[in-house]
Design a protein around this motif. Sequence first.
Motif, PDB file in Angstrom:
ATOM      1  N   GLY A  73       0.781  -1.040   0.052  1.00 61.87           N
ATOM      2  CA  GLY A  73       0.053  -0.054   0.238  1.00 61.87           C
ATOM      3  C   GLY A  73       0.872   1.269  -0.020  1.00 61.87           C
ATOM      4  N   TRP A  74       1.890   1.281   0.767  1.00 59.55           N
ATOM      5  CA  TRP A  74       2.594   2.342   0.923  1.00 59.55           C
ATOM      6  C   TRP A  74       3.547   2.552  -0.534  1.00 59.55           C
ATOM      7  N   MET A  75       4.019   1.569  -1.085  1.00 62.12           N
ATOM      8  CA  MET A  75       4.917   1.644  -2.113  1.00 62.12           C
ATOM      9  C   MET A  75       4.104   2.153  -3.491  1.00 62.12           C
ATOM     10  N   ALA A  76       2.894   1.450  -3.694  1.00 58.58           N
ATOM     11  CA  ALA A  76       1.839   1.862  -4.599  1.00 58.58           C
ATOM     12  C   ALA A  76       1.424   2.992  -4.541  1.00 58.58           C
ATOM     13  N   LYS A  77       1.256   3.838  -3.389  1.00 61.51           N
ATOM     14  CA  LYS A  77       0.676   5.228  -3.178  1.00 61.51           C
ATOM     15  C   LYS A  77       1.886   6.108  -3.740  1.00 61.51           C
ATOM     16  N   ARG A  78       3.235   5.789  -3.420  1.00 59.22           N
ATOM     17  CA  ARG A  78       4.432   6.644  -3.742  1.00 59.22           C
ATOM     18  C   ARG A  78       4.543   6.567  -5.273  1.00 59.22           C
ATOM     19  N   LEU A  79       4.138   5.565  -5.836  1.00 61.40           N
ATOM     20  CA  LEU A  79       4.264   5.319  -7.520  1.00 61.40           C
ATOM     21  C   LEU A  79       3.060   5.840  -8.114  1.00 61.40           C
ATOM     22  N   GLY A  80       1.909   6.275  -7.309  1.00 59.41           N
ATOM     23  CA  GLY A  80       0.624   6.868  -7.914  1.00 59.41           C
ATOM     24  C   GLY A  80      -0.140   5.783  -8.453  1.00 59.41           C
ATOM     25  N   MET A  81      -0.188   4.617  -7.875  1.00 59.08           N
ATOM     26  CA  MET A  81      -0.838   3.456  -8.093  1.00 59.08           C
ATOM     27  C   MET A  81      -2.054   3.413  -6.909  1.00 59.08           C
ATOM     28  N   ALA A  82      -3.022   2.877  -7.229  1.00 62.67           N
ATOM     29  CA  ALA A  82      -4.227   2.414  -6.326  1.00 62.67           C
ATOM     30  C   ALA A  82      -3.942   0.969  -5.772  1.00 62.67           C
TER      31      ALA A  82
ATOM     32  N   GLU B 282      -5.093   3.687   7.578  1.00 59.68           N
ATOM     33  CA  GLU B 282      -4.277   4.893   7.418  1.00 59.68           C
ATOM     34  C   GLU B 282      -3.274   5.133   6.193  1.00 59.68           C
ATOM     35  N   LEU B 283      -2.982   4.069   5.661  1.00 58.75           N
ATOM     36  CA  LEU B 283      -2.282   4.316   4.387  1.00 58.75           C
ATOM     37  C   LEU B 283      -3.131   4.757   2.973  1.00 58.75           C
ATOM     38  N   GLY B 284      -4.446   4.619   3.437  1.00 60.07           N
ATOM     39  CA  GLY B 284      -5.358   4.836   2.249  1.00 60.07           C
ATOM     40  C   GLY B 284      -5.636   3.838   1.297  1.00 60.07           C
ATOM     41  N   VAL B 285      -5.445   2.583   1.876  1.00 57.72           N
ATOM     42  CA  VAL B 285      -5.626   1.464   0.497  1.00 57.72           C
ATOM     43  C   VAL B 285      -7.247   1.019   0.884  1.00 57.72           C
TER      44      VAL B 285
END
Length: 269
Positions: free
Chosen positions: A88-97, A116-119
């Motif tokens: 979840g953290w890395m996906a958000k960093r890369l602009g992925m859902a 909290e990560l918004g997944v």
Amino acid sequence: MREELTMADLEAAAERVGRHVPPASVWRAPHLDPSCGGMVWVGDESHSPTGNVRVRGAVNYLVLLRQRRPCVRTVIAVSHGDHGRSVGWMAKRLGMAAVVVAPRTEAPERLAALRELGVDLILEGDDIEAAQEHAQVLSATRSQHLVPVFHKWLVQGVASAALDILREIPDLDALIVPVASGVALCGAIAARDAFGLKTRVYGVVAEASPAFALSFRAGRPVISPPPDEQALAMALDGAADIVTVAGENPDAALPALRDNLAGRRVVIL
């Protein structure tokens, strides 16, 4: 898989990981020395984005996924906690859902950390097997990429922590690693082998999740859910032992390994 995990592969993965995660560090833990009769260091991942070594695997996996399949916009992970948080953290960093599927019985604090990560958190089934089945259906019907819990890209990424530690303490006698899905254990084995060292790698599992330890001792999967076949094969070929302890604290393995660790230099990863 062992043949593919060369030093060149691990160094390339470490470079990718290093763009997002600080180097692994260790600190001396003399209060743990009496537990095993050796000198003990503890690997510190508290400075990493999720506070867990698994994020290194997620970084390497998703960066390579983005390079090779740029059309992927959403990834799915099945997780008890750390794997899902890392993806979840890395996906958000890369602009992925990111979608994380977890059992309905999962601990509330782990679910809160995922939220909290918004997944997109989906609770399904009473155990991880039911969650896995649901995630596979979602992946197929939604054309979303399912990130496996064990894969060579994950192993290569997590191995970066062991590379850092083995460079800092090159005469290390033993690494003690939580097993979970086998990614961190296999990463430690891969790093040790890439350096050509004789450092012994020990895995640690909780009494409540004995599948990997029982299968390791039998030399084959003997319990359901079985461990990943690649992870078990690499452990059988490269791990010194798998120790079962109460809870999930790898420190608890020190007394059980006292005969092997007395007078030795040991890192708990």
